[in-house]
Design a protein around this motif. Structure first.
Motif, mmCIF file in Angstrom:
data_model
loop_
_atom_site.group_PDB
_atom_site.id
_atom_site.type_symbol
_atom_site.label_atom_id
_atom_site.label_comp_id
_atom_site.label_asym_id
_atom_site.label_seq_id
_atom_site.Cartn_x
_atom_site.Cartn_y
_atom_site.Cartn_z
ATOM 1 N N TRP A 169 49.694 47.495 41.222
ATOM 2 C CA TRP A 169 48.655 48.328 40.619
ATOM 3 C C TRP A 169 47.991 49.111 41.746
ATOM 4 C CZ3 TRP A 169 47.186 50.175 36.084
ATOM 5 C CH2 TRP A 169 45.925 50.731 35.958
ATOM 6 N N GLU A 170 48.103 50.450 41.674
ATOM 7 C CA GLU A 170 47.546 51.337 42.700
ATOM 8 C C GLU A 170 47.938 50.866 44.112
ATOM 9 O OE1 GLU A 170 43.381 51.661 41.843
ATOM 10 O OE2 GLU A 170 43.750 53.120 40.253
ATOM 11 N N GLY A 171 49.226 50.536 44.257
ATOM 12 C CA GLY A 171 49.755 50.222 45.582
ATOM 13 C C GLY A 171 49.557 48.785 46.034
ATOM 14 N N SER A 172 48.820 48.002 45.257
ATOM 15 C CA SER A 172 48.605 46.609 45.666
ATOM 16 C C SER A 172 49.115 45.668 44.587
ATOM 17 C CB SER A 172 47.109 46.336 45.871
ATOM 18 O OG SER A 172 46.586 47.257 46.758
ATOM 19 N N GLN A 173 49.141 44.399 44.939
ATOM 20 C CA GLN A 173 49.596 43.400 43.965
ATOM 21 C C GLN A 173 48.620 43.360 42.784
ATOM 22 O OE1 GLN A 173 51.412 40.103 45.891
ATOM 23 N NE2 GLN A 173 50.610 38.662 44.400
ATOM 24 N N ALA A 174 49.143 43.423 41.575
ATOM 25 C CA ALA A 174 48.274 43.531 40.398
ATOM 26 C C ALA A 174 47.445 42.271 40.172
ATOM 27 C CB ALA A 174 49.115 43.830 39.157
ATOM 28 N N ILE A 175 48.047 41.089 40.410
ATOM 29 C CA ILE A 175 47.284 39.839 40.265
ATOM 30 C C ILE A 175 47.268 39.158 41.622
ATOM 31 C CG2 ILE A 175 47.125 37.613 39.094
ATOM 32 C CD1 ILE A 175 48.692 38.720 36.822
ATOM 33 N N LEU A 176 46.084 39.015 42.171
ATOM 34 C CA LEU A 176 45.996 38.458 43.520
ATOM 35 C C LEU A 176 44.666 37.723 43.706
ATOM 36 C CD1 LEU A 176 47.376 38.367 46.338
ATOM 37 C CD2 LEU A 176 46.040 40.384 46.930
ATOM 38 N N PHE A 177 44.778 36.452 44.121
ATOM 39 C CA PHE A 177 43.580 35.698 44.511
ATOM 40 C C PHE A 177 43.440 35.902 46.021
ATOM 41 C CE2 PHE A 177 45.110 33.634 40.722
ATOM 42 C CZ PHE A 177 43.957 33.344 40.010
ATOM 43 N N ASP A 178 42.669 36.905 46.383
ATOM 44 C CA ASP A 178 42.544 37.272 47.791
ATOM 45 C C ASP A 178 41.431 36.430 48.419
ATOM 46 O OD1 ASP A 178 42.329 38.447 50.204
ATOM 47 O OD2 ASP A 178 42.160 40.504 49.483
ATOM 48 N N ILE A 179 41.807 35.232 48.881
ATOM 49 C CA ILE A 179 40.785 34.301 49.381
ATOM 50 C C ILE A 179 40.113 34.813 50.665
ATOM 51 C CG2 ILE A 179 40.436 31.950 50.312
ATOM 52 C CD1 ILE A 179 42.302 31.004 48.102
ATOM 53 N N PRO A 180 40.875 35.371 51.648
ATOM 54 C CA PRO A 180 40.178 35.848 52.860
ATOM 55 C C PRO A 180 39.094 36.886 52.546
ATOM 56 C CG PRO A 180 42.550 35.823 53.215
ATOM 57 C CD PRO A 180 42.334 35.498 51.779
ATOM 58 N N HIS A 181 39.352 37.759 51.571
ATOM 59 C CA HIS A 181 38.338 38.774 51.232
ATOM 60 C C HIS A 181 37.468 38.354 50.048
ATOM 61 C CE1 HIS A 181 41.462 41.145 53.390
ATOM 62 N NE2 HIS A 181 40.376 41.534 54.031
ATOM 63 N N ARG A 182 37.662 37.159 49.567
ATOM 64 C CA ARG A 182 36.890 36.580 48.470
ATOM 65 C C ARG A 182 36.860 37.500 47.251
ATOM 66 N NH1 ARG A 182 31.426 34.442 50.362
ATOM 67 N NH2 ARG A 182 31.182 36.445 51.330
ATOM 68 N N GLN A 183 38.051 37.932 46.861
ATOM 69 C CA GLN A 183 38.158 38.790 45.680
ATOM 70 C C GLN A 183 39.317 38.299 44.820
ATOM 71 O OE1 GLN A 183 38.824 42.755 47.137
ATOM 72 N NE2 GLN A 183 36.983 42.716 48.385
ATOM 73 N N PHE A 184 39.178 38.492 43.512
ATOM 74 C CA PHE A 184 40.281 38.195 42.607
ATOM 75 C C PHE A 184 40.645 39.497 41.899
ATOM 76 C CE2 PHE A 184 41.257 36.818 38.085
ATOM 77 C CZ PHE A 184 42.620 36.757 38.318
ATOM 78 N N HIS A 185 41.868 39.970 42.125
ATOM 79 C CA HIS A 185 42.310 41.226 41.517
ATOM 80 C C HIS A 185 43.158 40.949 40.289
ATOM 81 C CE1 HIS A 185 40.954 43.445 45.037
ATOM 82 N NE2 HIS A 185 41.496 42.477 45.762
ATOM 83 N N PHE A 186 42.821 41.593 39.223
ATOM 84 C CA PHE A 186 43.618 41.486 37.997
ATOM 85 C C PHE A 186 43.774 42.899 37.457
ATOM 86 C CE2 PHE A 186 44.420 40.636 33.520
ATOM 87 C CZ PHE A 186 45.353 39.624 33.591
ATOM 88 N N TRP A 187 44.847 43.560 37.853
ATOM 89 C CA TRP A 187 45.061 44.972 37.590
ATOM 90 C C TRP A 187 43.805 45.754 37.992
ATOM 91 C CZ3 TRP A 187 48.441 41.721 35.140
ATOM 92 C CH2 TRP A 187 49.770 42.132 35.105
ATOM 93 N N ALA A 188 43.188 46.524 37.082
ATOM 94 C CA ALA A 188 42.071 47.374 37.510
ATOM 95 C C ALA A 188 40.793 46.577 37.762
ATOM 96 C CB ALA A 188 41.818 48.437 36.447
ATOM 97 N N LEU A 189 40.804 45.321 37.374
ATOM 98 C CA LEU A 189 39.583 44.517 37.459
ATOM 99 C C LEU A 189 39.542 43.741 38.772
ATOM 100 C CD1 LEU A 189 37.234 43.508 35.564
ATOM 101 C CD2 LEU A 189 38.711 41.568 35.077
ATOM 102 N N THR A 190 38.376 43.785 39.435
ATOM 103 C CA THR A 190 38.201 42.965 40.630
ATOM 104 C C THR A 190 36.987 42.070 40.418
ATOM 105 O OG1 THR A 190 39.134 44.666 42.064
ATOM 106 C CG2 THR A 190 37.795 42.990 43.127
ATOM 107 N N ILE A 191 37.223 40.766 40.577
ATOM 108 C CA ILE A 191 36.124 39.813 40.426
ATOM 109 C C ILE A 191 35.671 39.405 41.820
ATOM 110 C CG2 ILE A 191 35.443 37.555 39.484
ATOM 111 C CD1 ILE A 191 36.279 39.312 37.251
ATOM 112 N N TRP A 192 34.356 39.488 42.049
ATOM 113 C CA TRP A 192 33.762 39.161 43.337
ATOM 114 C C TRP A 192 33.069 37.807 43.255
ATOM 115 C CZ3 TRP A 192 33.652 42.641 47.570
ATOM 116 C CH2 TRP A 192 34.332 43.842 47.308
ATOM 117 N N PRO A 193 32.740 37.243 44.427
ATOM 118 C CA PRO A 193 32.047 35.946 44.382
ATOM 119 C C PRO A 193 30.774 36.005 43.521
ATOM 120 C CG PRO A 193 32.712 36.430 46.620
ATOM 121 C CD PRO A 193 33.037 37.651 45.812
#
Ligand code: SF4
Ligand code: SF4
Length: 468
Positions: A59-83
């Motif tokens: 999704w937009e060049g990045s993995q569509a579903i990603l639990f990005d622990i170092p950056h403390r973000q959860f990406h789910f397509w266009a949605l990004t969940i922050w701490p």
């Protein structure tokens, strides 16, 4: 007569000694049969295949579903969940738990039978076993045969496929936490970080041992859900049930007194297909994962002996006692679960539709609370922490709303750049003439507005401190 049978049902349901437990001393080789519930199980396990391909979606060049622990973000397509939005996770967990409770109250261990990782993976492993080693009789024969050419060949092939699935399971799990293509590259070049190897090794081991060897023993002895299910079901819960009134006295189809016998011809096919080795005719048992395989098996027998299907069927204790099943809205347990489900769902929908593009906090300096300058003016220092949750950098205009006399100290403090996805704190100084301040503390509202997108506007309440 009917009264006696009801007593018989009660004693069968209540008497746990009727359940023979296979404590792992023998491998259960369940027969695989086509049927309605077998199809449902395939549909459910197909959903799990999706888990293996989801990390490859972009999704937009990045993995569509990603639990990005170092950056403390959860990406789910266009949605990004922050701490800061993590409270929604609590609601999601409540939602999942209550869904499980509700489904169990209505239809028993549907989760175990169709959706649990363990039973799904066991089903894949035993399907491979069935294809390679043959039906249960052939498999038992092969197990007891001496280690020679054919046995070694078949076992090697089976274990290679099991190992392959176990590795894929481990890699897929890790792929939800890091870029999947980079991960494959790092594994193939033996360059993956230690954590990635440890997680892969652990997942591999658990999958291989649990699904390949321990199988139903995991459900019996390790899974807490099997232990607590008895408090979630009641007499209205529909579960695979043997119709004892219709089936007993069981006996062979032909022979003396066959006309006085019930519909169960004691073929034991229902036991032969059971992945946990349960004889459902002995009543509800802790080992039954409500997969419905025995229903398919018995229906096929009833078709053959020209009797109506449903000797084993989804039914509640009440139905079996000849009482009507109350509608769901009249069952307090189900209604309570439904209300909690609805509330958590509304909470999640609200949260997802109200994630602010910028999160702001303003911290007043505590040491010192204020400074009196040489010209008599009072100065307060604030640390602004703003999280830009949008995918682009934002140029922000900073202003304040307060009583006259307080202002931002310098023009430099009136703008700031918020880097996308970063929290870079910066300071802002406010200044005021002491005579303009009537109180020791004067309310101040900080306002940050995006220069590019004026709709992005956030406010934060703080105070200006005059001191004595
Ligand atoms: S499959 Fe049906 S008929 Fe055969 S033993 Fe089981 S309950 Fe009886
Ligand atoms: S008794 Fe029937 S429903 Fe229960 S686990 Fe065995 S086959 Fe599945």
């Amino acid at each position: 007569m009917a009264e006696n049978k009801h007593h018989e049902i009660e004693s069968l349901y209540n008497d746990s000694q009727h359940w023979h437990v296979n404590a792992g001393d023998e491998t259960i080789h369940a027969k695989r049969m086509a049927g309605r519930f077998r199809n449902y199980k395939w549909y459910a396990s197909t959903l799990y295949l999706l888990l293996f391909i989801l990390p490859y979606f972009r999704w937009e060049g990045s993995q569509a579903i990603l639990f990005d622990i170092p950056h403390r973000q959860f990406h789910f397509w266009a949605l990004t969940i922050w701490p800061q939005d993590i409270w929604m996770l609590a609601l999601v967990l409540i939602l999942l738990a209550i869904t499980l409770f509700a489904v169990t109250a209505i239809a028993g261990r549907i989760w175990c039978g169709y959706f649990c990782f363990q039973t799904i993976w066991v089903d894949w492993f035993t399907w491979i076993e069935d294809k390679i080693e043959g039906n249960p009789i052939q498999r038992r024969k092969l197990d007891s045969a001496p280690w020679a050419g054919k046995k070694i060949r078949l076992k090697l092939l089976k274990h290679s496929l099991w190992i392959l699935i176990s590795i894929l399971t481990g890699v897929t799990f890790v792929a939800y936490f890091t870029d999947v293509y980079g991960l494959w590259y790092s594994y193939l070049t033996m360059d993956a970080p230690l954590t990635a190897w440890v997680v892969l090794g652990t997942l591999f081991l658990f999958t291989y041992v649990f699904a390949g060897f321990m199988r139903e023993q995991v459900c019996f002895w390790l899974c807490p859900y099997a232990r607590i299910q008895s408090v979630m079901v009641d007499k209205d819960t529909e579960m695979p049930t043997y119709d004892i009134l219709r089936g007993e006295p069981r006996g062979k189809l032909r022979g003396k007194d066959s006309n006085e016998r019930g519909d169960c011809i004691d073929c034991r096919l229902c036991v032969g297909v059971c992945p946990t080795g349960v004889d459902i005719r002995e009543g509800m048992s802790e080992g039954c994962i409500t997969c419905g395989m025995c229903i398919d098996a018995c229906d096929s027998i009833m078709d053959k002996v020209d009797r109506p299907r449903g000797l084993i069927r989804y039914a509640s204790r009440k139905e079996m006692d000849g009482k009507p099943l109350p509608p769901l809205f009249k069952r307090p347990r189900v209604v309570t679960y439904a209300i909690i489900l609805l509330l958590s769902m509304l909470g999640i929908i609200y949260g997802l539709t109200h994630i602010p593009p910028v999160e702001l906090s303003v911290v007043h300096e505590r040491q010192p609370l204020f400074i009196q300058m040489r010209d008599g003016n009072i100065k307060n220092k604030y640390t602004i922490k703003a999280v830009n949750k949008t995918p682009t950098d934002l140029h922000m205009r900073i202003s304040i709303e307060t009583v006259q006399g307080i202002s931002i100290a310098t023009d430099k403090d009136k703008t700031a750049v918020l880097k996308s996805g970063k929290i870079i704190p910066f300071n802002v100084f406010l200044i005021a003439r002491p005579e303009a301040l009537k109180e020791k503390q004067t309310p101040v509202r900080f306002i940050l507005e995006s220069i590019e997108s004026p709709t992005i506007r956030i406010e934060y309440e703080s105070v200006f401190i005059r001191g004595r």
